[in-house]
Scaffold this motif. Sequence first.
Motif, PDB file in Angstrom:
ATOM      1  N   ARG B 209       5.670   5.297  -0.363  1.00 37.79           N
ATOM      2  CA  ARG B 209       5.328   6.676  -0.700  1.00 37.79           C
ATOM      3  C   ARG B 209       6.592   7.501  -0.929  1.00 37.79           C
ATOM      4  O   ARG B 209       7.662   7.218  -0.375  1.00 37.79           O
ATOM      5  CB  ARG B 209       4.494   7.295   0.421  1.00 37.79           C
ATOM      6  CG  ARG B 209       3.108   6.647   0.487  1.00 37.79           C
ATOM      7  CD  ARG B 209       2.122   7.471   1.267  1.00 37.79           C
ATOM      8  NE  ARG B 209       2.447   7.504   2.679  1.00 37.79           N
ATOM      9  CZ  ARG B 209       1.652   8.038   3.600  1.00 37.79           C
ATOM     10  NH1 ARG B 209       0.501   8.585   3.241  1.00 37.79           N
ATOM     11  NH2 ARG B 209       1.984   8.038   4.864  1.00 37.79           N
ATOM     12  N   LEU B 211       8.421  11.493  -1.084  1.00 31.74           N
ATOM     13  CA  LEU B 211       8.488  12.582  -0.109  1.00 31.74           C
ATOM     14  C   LEU B 211       8.914  13.880  -0.787  1.00 31.74           C
ATOM     15  O   LEU B 211       9.776  13.891  -1.666  1.00 31.74           O
ATOM     16  CB  LEU B 211       9.514  12.228   0.966  1.00 31.74           C
ATOM     17  CG  LEU B 211       9.659  13.237   2.102  1.00 31.74           C
ATOM     18  CD1 LEU B 211       8.486  13.103   3.063  1.00 31.74           C
ATOM     19  CD2 LEU B 211      10.966  13.009   2.853  1.00 31.74           C
ATOM     20  N   VAL B 306      -2.548   5.953   5.148  1.00 25.87           N
ATOM     21  CA  VAL B 306      -1.117   5.824   5.425  1.00 25.87           C
ATOM     22  C   VAL B 306      -0.342   5.087   4.340  1.00 25.87           C
ATOM     23  O   VAL B 306       0.883   5.136   4.320  1.00 25.87           O
ATOM     24  CB  VAL B 306      -0.859   5.163   6.802  1.00 25.87           C
ATOM     25  CG1 VAL B 306      -1.434   6.018   7.922  1.00 25.87           C
ATOM     26  CG2 VAL B 306      -1.410   3.751   6.869  1.00 25.87           C
ATOM     27  N   ARG B 341       3.846  13.435   1.660  1.00 21.99           N
ATOM     28  CA  ARG B 341       4.065  12.048   1.258  1.00 21.99           C
ATOM     29  C   ARG B 341       3.362  11.870  -0.069  1.00 21.99           C
ATOM     30  O   ARG B 341       2.192  12.262  -0.214  1.00 21.99           O
ATOM     31  CB  ARG B 341       3.474  11.086   2.285  1.00 21.99           C
ATOM     32  CG  ARG B 341       4.117  11.184   3.634  1.00 21.99           C
ATOM     33  CD  ARG B 341       5.440  10.422   3.687  1.00 21.99           C
ATOM     34  NE  ARG B 341       6.165  10.808   4.896  1.00 21.99           N
ATOM     35  CZ  ARG B 341       7.330  10.284   5.244  1.00 21.99           C
ATOM     36  NH1 ARG B 341       7.927   9.398   4.464  1.00 21.99           N
ATOM     37  NH2 ARG B 341       7.921  10.675   6.341  1.00 21.99           N
ATOM     38  N   GLY B 410       3.949   3.390   4.789  1.00 20.61           N
ATOM     39  CA  GLY B 410       3.862   4.840   4.909  1.00 20.61           C
ATOM     40  C   GLY B 410       5.197   5.534   4.759  1.00 20.61           C
ATOM     41  O   GLY B 410       5.299   6.591   4.155  1.00 20.61           O
ATOM     42  N   GLY B 411       6.234   4.931   5.320  1.00 17.89           N
ATOM     43  CA  GLY B 411       7.544   5.582   5.304  1.00 17.89           C
ATOM     44  C   GLY B 411       8.249   5.334   3.999  1.00 17.89           C
ATOM     45  O   GLY B 411       7.691   4.797   3.056  1.00 17.89           O
TER      46      GLY B 411
END
Lengths: 467, 467
Positions: B209, B211, B306, B341, B410-411
Amino acid sequence: MQEGRNDVSTLDEVLARLDANLEPALERLFSLLRIKSISTDPAYAADCRACAEWHARDLASIGFEATVRDTPGHPMVVAHRRGGQGSSALFYGHYDVQPVDPIELWDHDPFDPQIAVQPDGTRIIKARGASDDKGQIMAFVEACRAWQAVTGSLPIPLTLLLEGEEESGGVNLPPFLAQHAAELKADIGLICDTNMWDARTPAIQTMLRGLCGEEVFIHAADRDLHSGFYGAAAANPNRVLARILAELHDADGRVTLRGFYDGVPELPEALRRDWDTLGFDPKRFLGEVGLSVPAGERGRSVLEMVWSRPTAEINGMGGGYQGEGFKTVIPAVASAKVSFRLVFDQDPHKVRAAFREHVLARLPADCRAEFGEHGSGGAIRFPVDDPAFGKARQALTEEWGKPAVFIGGGGSIPVTAELKKALGMDVILAGFALEDDRIHSPNEKYNVTSFHKGMRSWARILDALSR
Amino acid sequence: MQEGRNDVSTLDEVLARLDANLEPALERLFSLLRIKSISTDPAYAADCRACAEWHARDLASIGFEATVRDTPGHPMVVAHRRGGQGSSALFYGHYDVQPVDPIELWDHDPFDPQIAVQPDGTRIIKARGASDDKGQIMAFVEACRAWQAVTGSLPIPLTLLLEGEEESGGVNLPPFLAQHAAELKADIGLICDTNMWDARTPAIQTMLRGLCGEEVFIHAADRDLHSGFYGAAAANPNRVLARILAELHDADGRVTLRGFYDGVPELPEALRRDWDTLGFDPKRFLGEVGLSVPAGERGRSVLEMVWSRPTAEINGMGGGYQGEGFKTVIPAVASAKVSFRLVFDQDPHKVRAAFREHVLARLPADCRAEFGEHGSGGAIRFPVDDPAFGKARQALTEEWGKPAVFIGGGGSIPVTAELKKALGMDVILAGFALEDDRIHSPNEKYNVTSFHKGMRSWARILDALSR
């Protein structure tokens, strides 16, 4: 009583004596102002005691039975003068002062009092405590001194209670009042720790809002989470709290808590008329702090908002990362401090319960709320149709040549509620400080006029209360 | 090509060599783990350089042209090995490690690596950096070493880039990539800094994702106000901010920003099928942090939330008094840090603009908003139908005896975006770390199996990419 008929001339003598003795009165005030009675800082404990002893000696010199009473903190001064006629009164003041930091912003030594002349010609007394509260106390004491000098007594039976911890929490006052209730109780209370409406308009504050303080913590996950990994899937206490807080008010600015406006009547017509005469300027009031549009209930005046309407304010809120830069965290907890100002017959306990209900109704799955209680007290209204209030108002009007006004007040003066609670007394809140006195700030001042006409006002009020 | 037909047996030889040489490989890893290459603490700058030099020497010993390159921070290691056939690859890892605080929670010296056996019989390597990222780097290097030993060369042309500042911001990486783009560019990137799906299931992360980070300050009065005097009349930034934040989501958990879901398609069917095979247990995922109910968009699975759905999270918010006790203040300012995100083709700049529009539309009179930008990057999706991804997946499947899965994440792994941006490269994210490796925490570990089968996996992937 027959002798009452001649008191007008006795009062004139008293007032004349006050005028003639302004210089020695200022000297006495100056010697009091030199005492560094900073109550929050333990380094000044001996100065606080010295200040209490100074007052006891001074009051004894004009016929009071004055004693310094130990407490777990700084001592109290209690002084009685029996005799006189009419209702008895308890006068309250505080001899402690605020710290002087930041000292570099003062243009002189805060404990070396000076007379200065402002650009507009106003003479002022410059010192820490000049306005808050030593100048205000001594205005009252000088009125007693003049009555004593002229008549050998006071117009009414009087007790003085001088506290040494008003600026540092005052935790020892309520137990002291409870313990000495019988000794301190009087027909009416007098408190000098307030402002005039403006430099020319005397005022008696007859309404004080109550307060209900609540802290709420919203808990979700058992630790802080990374929003990249858990974002959306995990409940975010910040988001839950934001909604809870956002929904405290409706679109018209009214508080949404169930039953919040129970016990909140429209302002009595007499008070509204009084307030209308004040010439209050909402634009100026807001403009002084960089604002222009009232943010409260639609359709209410600013004076109503701050004096006679209940409010809900978010005094603090926080959750997650608030430092420099950015951290993509979902916090385990978020919290807020919310206070409600209460008026008339609102019940602080019901308000607290309604707030908790509001929070719990908005808690999603996986969240729990924890509450903390921070003070609760109902609003206070004094009976403005009580004769004592009428007499004091008339006395002030005669001194200042302008009708004294009954005003409200947004903040709370804790001792007022304590006197009401512990001693069941109504209180006349009449002081001569001004908005620009910079109390609690560097370069505190008290106008010489406040001091001089303050003495004369109290001389008149004592006289009026004896009739 | 004809010689390709015999490579299966060559690969078998390479794998056998890896099996036979696990002990010396562990010894090499241990000597690397003993170097205290903590990048955030300047006290360890010499250790970081020593670590870079260790890698350069080691890589030179197996035929790489390896150099230590200075940067304004800790140095980079760049190593080339030409020759081989098929697509070229750039392998990225980082030799720096996290600090070890709180040191008292470690059950051994973090820089004295040890083999231990867990209660369930799993053999683990215990040391700071064992999993993040030294063990993962060395799994790759050992695969190269075995290929070199068996064949005298590598299956494909290879460049290694080892960074020394991944754990401390990595600010020198983007300019380094830009400056050395021609030297570093390859057909495909390989990054080892990721996890398996679980201890038995290899995974390639193919979606990351993006940001968009925003900070917003709501200003009202030009100073903090007393809520007793100004309450309701003065705009309260806490209240304004709470509403802005509360209205970021609708009742179904969808983000309300205008156009937020532009460029967000439903998950491609192939990926959805892949994810369905994962046996992901949302109850366990949430249960591990004390939660039970997905808090995101209604009707979406937790894995979608997520991995493939965009989110808005309030990472921090604050205003007014947050200390002990209570202070009845109306703050002059309140602020929040919000991150979005992003997935698929969402444009971070449009999202930022829509957030600002959302804020400005909710600003009452007397309030102004100030914004701060904290990072923006679009989502990354790698072309899972590209042959290189299929080859790597097949190689992993063969090694682990279980189909390798294409997963989301997710991060964000910043270097991935940087490689895509600076070098235009797709990246195969394949690592052998596990969720319970306690990276960044005390008692970090890396399973011996992750290391051993990780080496074997890379040996297979290098072989597969050469075909």
